[in-house]
Motif scaffolding. Structure first.
Motif, PDB file in Angstrom:
ATOM      1  N   VAL A  42       0.826  -1.210   0.000  1.00 43.72           N
ATOM      2  CA  VAL A  42       0.000   0.000   0.000  1.00 43.72           C
ATOM      3  C   VAL A  42       0.859   1.258   0.000  1.00 43.72           C
ATOM      4  CG1 VAL A  42      -1.666   1.366   1.305  1.00 43.72           C
ATOM      5  CG2 VAL A  42      -2.032  -1.076   0.997  1.00 43.72           C
ATOM      6  N   SER A  43       1.880   1.303   0.853  1.00 39.31           N
ATOM      7  CA  SER A  43       2.674   2.527   0.955  1.00 39.31           C
ATOM      8  C   SER A  43       3.338   2.888  -0.363  1.00 39.31           C
ATOM      9  CB  SER A  43       3.715   2.407   2.067  1.00 39.31           C
ATOM     10  OG  SER A  43       4.608   1.351   1.785  1.00 39.31           O
ATOM     11  N   GLU A  44       3.791   1.906  -1.106  1.00 37.70           N
ATOM     12  CA  GLU A  44       4.414   2.189  -2.397  1.00 37.70           C
ATOM     13  C   GLU A  44       3.405   2.750  -3.394  1.00 37.70           C
ATOM     14  OE1 GLU A  44       4.715  -0.762  -0.804  1.00 37.70           O
ATOM     15  OE2 GLU A  44       6.786  -0.567  -0.119  1.00 37.70           O
ATOM     16  N   GLN A  45       2.194   2.213  -3.397  1.00 38.71           N
ATOM     17  CA  GLN A  45       1.195   2.662  -4.348  1.00 38.71           C
ATOM     18  C   GLN A  45       0.646   4.025  -3.988  1.00 38.71           C
ATOM     19  OE1 GLN A  45      -1.592  -0.530  -4.870  1.00 38.71           O
ATOM     20  NE2 GLN A  45      -0.160  -1.682  -6.103  1.00 38.71           N
ATOM     21  N   VAL A  46       0.578   4.348  -2.712  1.00 39.17           N
ATOM     22  CA  VAL A  46       0.100   5.659  -2.294  1.00 39.17           C
ATOM     23  C   VAL A  46       1.038   6.744  -2.815  1.00 39.17           C
ATOM     24  CG1 VAL A  46      -0.256   7.164  -0.299  1.00 39.17           C
ATOM     25  CG2 VAL A  46      -1.238   4.889  -0.324  1.00 39.17           C
ATOM     26  N   ARG A  47       2.332   6.470  -2.812  1.00 40.11           N
ATOM     27  CA  ARG A  47       3.284   7.439  -3.344  1.00 40.11           C
ATOM     28  C   ARG A  47       2.990   7.754  -4.803  1.00 40.11           C
ATOM     29  NH1 ARG A  47       7.607   4.116  -1.341  1.00 40.11           N
ATOM     30  NH2 ARG A  47       7.592   4.444   0.891  1.00 40.11           N
ATOM     31  N   LEU A  48       2.395   6.817  -5.490  1.00 41.62           N
ATOM     32  CA  LEU A  48       2.042   7.015  -6.892  1.00 41.62           C
ATOM     33  C   LEU A  48       0.660   7.638  -7.059  1.00 41.62           C
ATOM     34  CD1 LEU A  48       3.315   3.632  -8.338  1.00 41.62           C
ATOM     35  CD2 LEU A  48       4.446   5.849  -8.461  1.00 41.62           C
ATOM     36  N   GLY A  49      -0.076   7.793  -5.969  1.00 41.93           N
ATOM     37  CA  GLY A  49      -1.402   8.400  -6.034  1.00 41.93           C
ATOM     38  C   GLY A  49      -2.516   7.419  -6.273  1.00 41.93           C
ATOM     39  N   THR A  50      -2.232   6.131  -6.116  1.00 44.41           N
ATOM     40  CA  THR A  50      -3.260   5.110  -6.294  1.00 44.41           C
ATOM     41  C   THR A  50      -3.244   4.161  -5.107  1.00 44.41           C
ATOM     42  OG1 THR A  50      -1.790   3.553  -7.426  1.00 44.41           O
ATOM     43  CG2 THR A  50      -2.978   5.142  -8.801  1.00 44.41           C
ATOM     44  N   LEU A  51      -4.297   3.402  -4.971  1.00 38.06           N
ATOM     45  CA  LEU A  51      -4.341   2.342  -3.982  1.00 38.06           C
ATOM     46  C   LEU A  51      -4.671   1.043  -4.694  1.00 38.06           C
ATOM     47  CD1 LEU A  51      -6.169   4.025  -0.988  1.00 38.06           C
ATOM     48  CD2 LEU A  51      -3.807   3.295  -1.105  1.00 38.06           C
ATOM     49  N   PRO A  52      -4.280  -0.072  -4.127  1.00 34.47           N
ATOM     50  CA  PRO A  52      -4.552  -1.343  -4.798  1.00 34.47           C
ATOM     51  C   PRO A  52      -6.047  -1.605  -4.928  1.00 34.47           C
ATOM     52  CG  PRO A  52      -3.701  -1.712  -2.581  1.00 34.47           C
ATOM     53  CD  PRO A  52      -3.592  -0.237  -2.855  1.00 34.47           C
ATOM     54  N   ALA A  53      -6.440  -2.191  -6.041  1.00 37.37           N
ATOM     55  CA  ALA A  53      -7.850  -2.468  -6.295  1.00 37.37           C
ATOM     56  C   ALA A  53      -8.446  -3.392  -5.238  1.00 37.37           C
ATOM     57  CB  ALA A  53      -8.024  -3.070  -7.682  1.00 37.37           C
ATOM     58  N   TRP A  54      -7.636  -4.291  -4.696  1.00 33.03           N
ATOM     59  CA  TRP A  54      -8.142  -5.239  -3.705  1.00 33.03           C
ATOM     60  C   TRP A  54      -8.584  -4.563  -2.411  1.00 33.03           C
ATOM     61  CZ3 TRP A  54      -5.199  -4.791   0.566  1.00 33.03           C
ATOM     62  CH2 TRP A  54      -3.840  -4.494   0.427  1.00 33.03           C
ATOM     63  N   LEU A  55      -8.166  -3.339  -2.186  1.00 34.10           N
ATOM     64  CA  LEU A  55      -8.556  -2.642  -0.965  1.00 34.10           C
ATOM     65  C   LEU A  55     -10.074  -2.495  -0.881  1.00 34.10           C
ATOM     66  CD1 LEU A  55      -7.526  -1.169   1.583  1.00 34.10           C
ATOM     67  CD2 LEU A  55      -7.600   0.917   0.250  1.00 34.10           C
ATOM     68  N   GLY A  56     -10.710  -2.209  -1.993  1.00 40.53           N
ATOM     69  CA  GLY A  56     -12.162  -2.045  -2.021  1.00 40.53           C
ATOM     70  C   GLY A  56     -12.922  -3.318  -1.712  1.00 40.53           C
ATOM     71  N   ALA A  57     -12.256  -4.455  -1.818  1.00 33.14           N
ATOM     72  CA  ALA A  57     -12.902  -5.734  -1.546  1.00 33.14           C
ATOM     73  C   ALA A  57     -12.887  -6.090  -0.062  1.00 33.14           C
ATOM     74  CB  ALA A  57     -12.218  -6.841  -2.347  1.00 33.14           C
ATOM     75  N   LEU A  58     -12.221  -5.306   0.742  1.00 31.50           N
ATOM     76  CA  LEU A  58     -12.122  -5.593   2.169  1.00 31.50           C
ATOM     77  C   LEU A  58     -13.351  -5.049   2.900  1.00 31.50           C
ATOM     78  CD1 LEU A  58      -8.333  -4.781   2.671  1.00 31.50           C
ATOM     79  CD2 LEU A  58      -9.404  -7.008   2.306  1.00 31.50           C
ATOM     80  N   GLN A  59     -14.459  -5.711   2.699  1.00 25.14           N
ATOM     81  CA  GLN A  59     -15.749  -5.282   3.227  1.00 25.14           C
ATOM     82  C   GLN A  59     -15.764  -5.122   4.744  1.00 25.14           C
ATOM     83  OE1 GLN A  59     -19.099  -5.241   1.485  1.00 25.14           O
ATOM     84  NE2 GLN A  59     -17.855  -4.890  -0.317  1.00 25.14           N
ATOM     85  N   ASN A  60     -14.952  -5.882   5.456  1.00 27.70           N
ATOM     86  CA  ASN A  60     -14.953  -5.839   6.919  1.00 27.70           C
ATOM     87  C   ASN A  60     -13.859  -4.946   7.491  1.00 27.70           C
ATOM     88  OD1 ASN A  60     -17.178  -7.579   7.206  1.00 27.70           O
ATOM     89  ND2 ASN A  60     -15.861  -9.339   6.821  1.00 27.70           N
ATOM     90  N   LEU A  61     -13.161  -4.211   6.642  1.00 28.86           N
ATOM     91  CA  LEU A  61     -12.115  -3.312   7.104  1.00 28.86           C
ATOM     92  C   LEU A  61     -12.722  -2.226   7.980  1.00 28.86           C
ATOM     93  CD1 LEU A  61      -9.039  -2.728   6.713  1.00 28.86           C
ATOM     94  CD2 LEU A  61      -9.720  -1.088   4.965  1.00 28.86           C
ATOM     95  N   THR A  62     -12.202  -2.068   9.179  1.00 26.78           N
ATOM     96  CA  THR A  62     -12.743  -1.066  10.093  1.00 26.78           C
ATOM     97  C   THR A  62     -11.789   0.100  10.313  1.00 26.78           C
ATOM     98  OG1 THR A  62     -11.919  -2.263  12.031  1.00 26.78           O
ATOM     99  CG2 THR A  62     -14.182  -2.741  11.311  1.00 26.78           C
ATOM    100  N   ALA A  63     -10.508  -0.065   9.983  1.00 28.55           N
ATOM    101  CA  ALA A  63      -9.542   1.011  10.197  1.00 28.55           C
ATOM    102  C   ALA A  63      -8.564   1.067   9.026  1.00 28.55           C
ATOM    103  CB  ALA A  63      -8.781   0.791  11.492  1.00 28.55           C
ATOM    104  N   LEU A  64      -8.204   2.290   8.635  1.00 25.64           N
ATOM    105  CA  LEU A  64      -7.266   2.493   7.542  1.00 25.64           C
ATOM    106  C   LEU A  64      -6.407   3.702   7.869  1.00 25.64           C
ATOM    107  CD1 LEU A  64      -6.276   1.884   4.627  1.00 25.64           C
ATOM    108  CD2 LEU A  64      -8.103   3.383   3.812  1.00 25.64           C
ATOM    109  N   GLY A  65      -5.110   3.562   7.706  1.00 22.80           N
ATOM    110  CA  GLY A  65      -4.193   4.670   7.926  1.00 22.80           C
ATOM    111  C   GLY A  65      -3.373   4.936   6.685  1.00 22.80           C
ATOM    112  N   LEU A  66      -3.351   6.176   6.242  1.00 27.87           N
ATOM    113  CA  LEU A  66      -2.528   6.595   5.105  1.00 27.87           C
ATOM    114  C   LEU A  66      -1.561   7.645   5.628  1.00 27.87           C
ATOM    115  CD1 LEU A  66      -5.319   7.002   2.411  1.00 27.87           C
ATOM    116  CD2 LEU A  66      -3.788   5.057   2.720  1.00 27.87           C
ATOM    117  N   GLU A  67      -0.268   7.367   5.516  1.00 29.02           N
ATOM    118  CA  GLU A  67       0.738   8.249   6.100  1.00 29.02           C
ATOM    119  C   GLU A  67       1.704   8.772   5.050  1.00 29.02           C
ATOM    120  OE1 GLU A  67       2.645   6.068   9.191  1.00 29.02           O
ATOM    121  OE2 GLU A  67       0.773   5.690  10.244  1.00 29.02           O
TER     122      GLU A  67
END
Length: 111
Positions: A5-30
């Protein structure tokens, strides 16, 4: 931390699989200068209740997709050096219980 994730954020994108994490309750972008456009992913994160955004000295606005996170209870925004105002859509986060704006030294206005 999510692998890759950290590498892709530097590029301005997030991995497509992130949207599939229906039960994700916390996310940190630094260390993000320009927060990625998560509009598509945010609609797929119905259980996200905690979001941490740690920007940089160049960050001057919050991403609009945050306003669509209907179950958000905690929003932590750190080190967004040029953030001067919070957007009007902050009022749509009716379940928000904690708003932490540490290090947002230029903040002048609240909605």
């Amino acid at each position: 931390k999510f692998p890759g994730v950290s590498e892709q954020v530097r590029l301005g994108t997030l991995p497509a699989w992130l949207g599939a994490l229906q039960n994700l309750t916390a996310l940190g972008l630094e260390g993000v200068e320009h927060f990625p456009d998560l509009l598509d992913a945010s609609g797929k994160l119905p259980n996200l209740s905690t979001l941490g955004l740690a920007g940089s000295e160049r960050t001057n606005e919050l991403p609009s997709w945050v306003g669509s996170l209907s179950n958000l209870t905690q929003l932590r925004v750190h080190a967004c050096g040029k953030l001067k105002a919070l957007p009007e859509w902050m009022g749509s986060l009716t379940g928000l219980q904690t708003l932490d704006l540490s290090g947002c030294k230029c903040l002048e206005e609240l909605p």
